[in-house]
Design an enzyme around this catalytic site. Structure first.
Site, short mmCIF file in Angstrom:
data_model
loop_
_atom_site.label_atom_id
_atom_site.label_comp_id
_atom_site.label_asym_id
_atom_site.label_seq_id
_atom_site.Cartn_x
_atom_site.Cartn_y
_atom_site.Cartn_z
N LYS A 58 0.85 -1.20 0.00
CA LYS A 58 0.00 0.00 0.00
C LYS A 58 0.88 1.24 0.00
CE LYS A 58 -3.94 2.01 2.52
NZ LYS A 58 -4.84 1.89 3.69
N SER A 84 -9.81 1.99 2.51
CA SER A 84 -8.88 2.69 1.64
C SER A 84 -7.85 1.80 0.97
CB SER A 84 -8.16 3.77 2.43
OG SER A 84 -7.36 3.18 3.46
N SER A 127 -10.26 -0.21 6.77
CA SER A 127 -9.62 -0.15 5.46
C SER A 127 -8.90 -1.40 4.99
CB SER A 127 -8.63 1.02 5.41
OG SER A 127 -9.32 2.20 5.16
N1 GLN Z 1 -13.49 4.31 5.69
C1 GLN Z 1 -12.91 4.80 6.91
C2 GLN Z 1 -12.56 6.24 6.76
O1 GLN Z 1 -12.79 6.76 5.74
C3 GLN Z 1 -11.73 3.97 7.29
C4 GLN Z 1 -10.49 4.33 6.61
C5 GLN Z 1 -9.33 3.54 7.08
O2 GLN Z 1 -9.51 2.55 7.79
N2 GLN Z 1 -8.14 4.01 6.75
O3 GLN Z 1 -12.04 6.85 7.64
#
Ligand code: GLN
Length: 494
Positions: free
Chosen positions: A78, A158, A182
């Site tokens: 990532k 994400s 995410s």
């Molecule tokens: N979807 C969540 C957010 O937008 C989680 C994102 C994440 O875990 N990095 O914050």
């Protein structure tokens, strides 16, 4: 069978049995990535030359007999993990040209164990999102399609590039990060396994910070055991992260086949979402039956503060993000726009560098931290967070693990939910409570919905009991026998 269809564990065994070389395995993945990345946009940066050099080093180590546990296995990283000498963008214009002078601890651990890095996977900007639509480097396509419908779907977020790369057979596994879901939600959307370990299990050193009290690294892969092998390498104490846990890392792969006899699995009655698909409810019931057949006892538990999870997460995470992202001011890191004076330079740099979702988070975070609102929002949210943790502590006094759905829906179409941030945030309804409590949680592919899209079940464990999570998750995996493959993948005609 193509080399790209192997699980990570099968590829490891094939390398050790000299059925193919690390160079062949890596070259097959590079070819797949070069063929499909123009469509999927799973990678922001591909590093084929260094990948082949790492593969050759793995082949030499395998020949000598001193190869590390992940020798020669090609992974996607990532693009939130700093990689020495390789551009690390966080999916943002702000860091579009940032080349870290050092390696994150998690990626250094993977390299120590012999892994091959194919490149840097796309993500929502600064890991904020559930759809991978907010990346400054373009959206990522989910390799899955609804039956009879070619419309591109989101891979989740994400860590959407990581999940798309693994699902499409461009990589054997990937690193992700999970702040509120995410790793788990993109794994569920792409038919993969993914685990967010206990907060503190993996070092955060060298991971671009989003919300530091929640951020955790973890793997995404095509099987539970593959995740176990990857987490075993990624985890461990690191003096460079003051929240890193100084605890031994057990053999997670060995935990995968463990019997569930005598275990008690809790089912929280509060895990229901408005408009949740009936088939997710059904799958949850099926999951309970599978675990019963595997010898576990299913018990009802209550996590009464679950209903505040999302609201408190969307105060705490933006608050920490607004503070963490203050460093991107054009002075030391990344983008710098010119201005008449210092203030104008700051303003222009931040206006040009951050996308709409990141700006929204900074505005929310700054608001909830400002004098006059701090007590009403941030302090309250911290207090409710303590209650969410207490719910889990009380539940784990009577059960060994908790079973829930991972997300309230399957993958949705690109562009959906984009004009309604709250609808987007609802994706995280089942994943944020474990994040707020810091406990480990894993998504396992458990079935398909009526339109042929994968759905995941989530297993939540006691703090530092990732081994227990792997045991329960692998029982689900065995019972589900999930073997479906996405429409777009290496070897299939897109
Ligand atoms: N979807 C969540 C957010 O937008 C989680 C994102 C994440 O875990 N990095 O914050």
């Amino acid at each position: 069978m193509m080399l790209t269809d192997l699980t990570l564990i099968a590829a490891r065994d094939g390398l050790r049995a000299k059925r193919f070389s690390a160079r062949e395995l890596t070259a097959a993945h590079i070819a797949a990535a070069e063929a499909l990345n123009p469509l999927l946009n799973a990678f922001i940066t591909l590093t084929p030359e260094s990948a082949l050099a790492q593969a050759d080093a793995a082949d030499a180590a395998l020949a000598r007999g001193d190869a590390g546990p992940l020798a020669g296995l090609p992974l996607a990283i990532k693009d939130l993990f700093c990689t020495e000498g390789v551009r690390t963008t966080a999916g943002s214009r702000m860091l579009a040209d940032f080349i870290p002078p050092y390696e994150s601890t998690v990626t250094a651990n993977l390299l120590r164990d012999g892994a091959v890095f194919l490149g840097k996977a796309n993500l929502d900007e600064f890991a904020m999102g559930s759809s991978n639509m907010t990346s400054a480097f373009g959206a990522v396509q989910n390799p899955w399609r609804r039956a009879g419908d070619a419309a591109p779907l989101v891979p989740g977020g994400s860590s959407g590039g990581s999940a798309a790369a693994v699902a499409a057979r461009l990589a054997l596994g990937a690193t992700g990060t999970d702040t509120g879901g995410s790793i788990r939600q993109p794994a569920a959307f792409c038919g993969l396994a993914g685990i967010k370990p206990t907060y503190g299990r993996c070092s955060r050193y060298g991971i671009v910070a989003f919300a530091s009290s929640l951020d955790q690294a973890g793997p995404i892969a095509r099987s539970v055991a593959d995740c176990a092998a990857l987490l075993g390498a990624m985890a461990g104490f690191d003096a460079k992260d003051s929240t890193s846990a100084d605890r031994p890392v057990p053999d997670y792969v060995a935990a995968c086949g463990r019997s569930l006899r005598g275990l008690r699995i809790g089912v929280p009655r509060e895990y229901r979402a408005p408009g949740m698909a009936a088939e997710i409810e059904t799958l949850w019931e099926t999951g309970k039956a599978w675990l019963r057949e595997a010898g576990a006892e299913i018990v009802d538990v209550s996590l009464p503060h679950t209903k505040y999870g999302l609201a408190t997460y969307y105060i705490v995470a933006p608050a920490e993000a607004s503070s963490n992202l203050a460093r991107y001011d054009g002075v030391r890191f990344g983008l710098r726009e010119t201005g008449e004076d210092l203030t104008e330079m700051y303003e222009r740099t931040r206006a040009a560098g951050f996308g709409a979702e990141v700006r929204r988070r900074i505005l929310i975070g700054t608001y909830v931290l400002s004098a006059g609102y701090y007590d009403a929002y941030y302090l309250r949210a911290q207090q409710v967070r303590a209650l969410i943790l207490r719910d889990f502590t009380e539940a784990f006094a009577t059960v060994d693990a908790i079973l829930t759905p991972t997300a309230p829906s399957a993958a949705f179409a690109q562009g959906e939910k984009m004009d309604d941030p709250v609808a987007m945030y609802l994706n995280d309804i089942f994943t944020v409570p474990a994040s707020m409590a810091g406990v480990p949680a894993m998504s396992v592919p458990a079935g398909l919905d009526a339109r042929g899209l994968p759905l995941g079940l989530q297993v939540i464990g006691r703090p530092f009991d990732e081994a227990g999570v792997f045991a329960v998750a692998s029982a689900i995996e065995r019972a589900a026998g999930f073997a479906d493959v996405p429409a777009v993948r290496a070897g299939a005609v897109p």
